[in-house]
Design a protein around this motif. Sequence first.
Motif, mmCIF file in Angstrom:
data_model
loop_
_atom_site.group_PDB
_atom_site.id
_atom_site.type_symbol
_atom_site.label_atom_id
_atom_site.label_comp_id
_atom_site.label_asym_id
_atom_site.label_seq_id
_atom_site.Cartn_x
_atom_site.Cartn_y
_atom_site.Cartn_z
ATOM 1 N N UNK A 147 81.771 66.406 93.968
ATOM 2 C CA UNK A 147 82.727 65.312 94.054
ATOM 3 C C UNK A 147 82.892 64.669 92.680
ATOM 4 N N UNK A 148 84.121 64.377 92.322
ATOM 5 C CA UNK A 148 84.388 63.558 91.135
ATOM 6 C C UNK A 148 84.863 62.195 91.620
ATOM 7 N N UNK A 149 84.372 61.170 90.964
ATOM 8 C CA UNK A 149 84.824 59.812 91.274
ATOM 9 C C UNK A 149 85.397 59.242 89.995
ATOM 10 N N UNK A 150 86.649 58.832 90.042
ATOM 11 C CA UNK A 150 87.321 58.284 88.873
ATOM 12 C C UNK A 150 87.485 56.789 89.088
ATOM 13 N N UNK A 151 86.962 56.006 88.163
ATOM 14 C CA UNK A 151 87.105 54.555 88.211
ATOM 15 C C UNK A 151 87.854 54.134 86.956
ATOM 16 N N UNK A 152 89.070 53.654 87.139
ATOM 17 C CA UNK A 152 89.877 53.195 86.006
ATOM 18 C C UNK A 152 89.464 51.769 85.646
ATOM 19 N N UNK A 153 89.122 51.552 84.392
ATOM 20 C CA UNK A 153 88.746 50.210 83.938
ATOM 21 C C UNK A 153 89.909 49.485 83.290
ATOM 22 N N UNK A 154 91.012 50.172 83.130
ATOM 23 C CA UNK A 154 92.270 49.574 82.679
ATOM 24 C C UNK A 154 93.316 49.882 83.731
ATOM 25 N N UNK A 155 94.406 49.135 83.722
ATOM 26 C CA UNK A 155 95.477 49.413 84.667
ATOM 27 C C UNK A 155 95.963 50.843 84.467
ATOM 28 N N UNK A 156 96.129 51.558 85.555
ATOM 29 C CA UNK A 156 96.624 52.929 85.519
ATOM 30 C C UNK A 156 97.985 52.940 86.202
ATOM 31 N N UNK A 157 99.008 53.146 85.412
ATOM 32 C CA UNK A 157 100.374 53.121 85.927
ATOM 33 C C UNK A 157 101.093 54.411 85.552
ATOM 34 N N UNK A 158 102.197 54.660 86.192
ATOM 35 C CA UNK A 158 103.021 55.813 85.827
ATOM 36 C C UNK A 158 103.457 55.687 84.372
ATOM 37 N N UNK A 159 103.782 54.475 83.963
ATOM 38 C CA UNK A 159 104.262 54.252 82.597
ATOM 39 C C UNK A 159 103.198 54.549 81.538
ATOM 40 N N UNK A 160 101.910 54.314 81.842
ATOM 41 C CA UNK A 160 100.896 54.573 80.828
ATOM 42 C C UNK A 160 100.121 55.875 81.088
ATOM 43 N N UNK A 161 100.634 56.695 81.979
ATOM 44 C CA UNK A 161 100.058 58.025 82.153
ATOM 45 C C UNK A 161 98.855 58.085 83.067
ATOM 46 N N UNK A 162 98.966 57.517 84.254
ATOM 47 C CA UNK A 162 97.829 57.505 85.187
ATOM 48 C C UNK A 162 97.486 58.913 85.667
ATOM 49 N N UNK A 163 96.321 59.007 86.272
ATOM 50 C CA UNK A 163 95.821 60.256 86.819
ATOM 51 C C UNK A 163 96.638 60.658 88.047
ATOM 52 N N UNK A 164 96.906 61.946 88.166
ATOM 53 C CA UNK A 164 97.622 62.498 89.311
ATOM 54 C C UNK A 164 96.764 63.572 89.968
ATOM 55 N N UNK A 165 96.910 63.714 91.273
ATOM 56 C CA UNK A 165 96.231 64.776 92.015
ATOM 57 C C UNK A 165 97.273 65.596 92.756
ATOM 58 N N UNK A 166 96.990 66.873 92.935
ATOM 59 C CA UNK A 166 97.858 67.728 93.731
ATOM 60 C C UNK A 166 97.228 67.806 95.121
ATOM 61 N N UNK A 167 97.923 67.263 96.149
ATOM 62 C CA UNK A 167 97.354 67.283 97.493
ATOM 63 C C UNK A 167 96.978 68.698 97.930
ATOM 64 N N UNK A 168 95.801 68.826 98.515
ATOM 65 C CA UNK A 168 95.328 70.106 99.001
ATOM 66 C C UNK A 168 94.620 70.956 97.967
ATOM 67 N N UNK A 169 94.607 70.484 96.731
ATOM 68 C CA UNK A 169 93.982 71.306 95.677
ATOM 69 C C UNK A 169 92.490 71.043 95.605
#
Length: 169
Positions: A147-169
Amino acid sequence: MKSELSQQQIDSYQENGFTVVEDFLSSEELEEWRAALEEALQHRGNYALPRTVENEMNAEPRQDTDAESATAYYANVFIQRVNLWMDNPRMKKLILDERIGKMACELEGIDAIRVWHDQTLIKAPWGNPTGWHLDNPYWSFHSEHAVSIWVALDDATIENGCLWFIPGS
């Protein structure tokens, strides 16, 4: 810390391979995580890995290069520090928090889990993009319950390039 998972979050994780815990940390906890990280980074300096006697004797510790002198694309993606918990008591307390372990176990449907490593990734402004990738194939072990757990300590937005996941991957 918002560590109680709903059945919907567990089901979403098991179906899609990820779930989101909105407002995982309170504002006070977020400040503690940020302060602990800053302290750990100051202590670690340019060393990506913990400075150990073995590292000092057997090999030159891997150091990040600064953005101005870096020639490799990857060196300009992010600054990475691994296993800050090993040489910083504040980070150890955060990383080994039993509530996080309990969440991971609930998501995977297992009784126990251990931390393989923590990884701090610092994305500099205008750094190179991070390509799509899978973490697990590059790890030095195999487990269907990794398991990976990602904790963003800064705001994560589409505009600043937030993390994306592909469902089912």
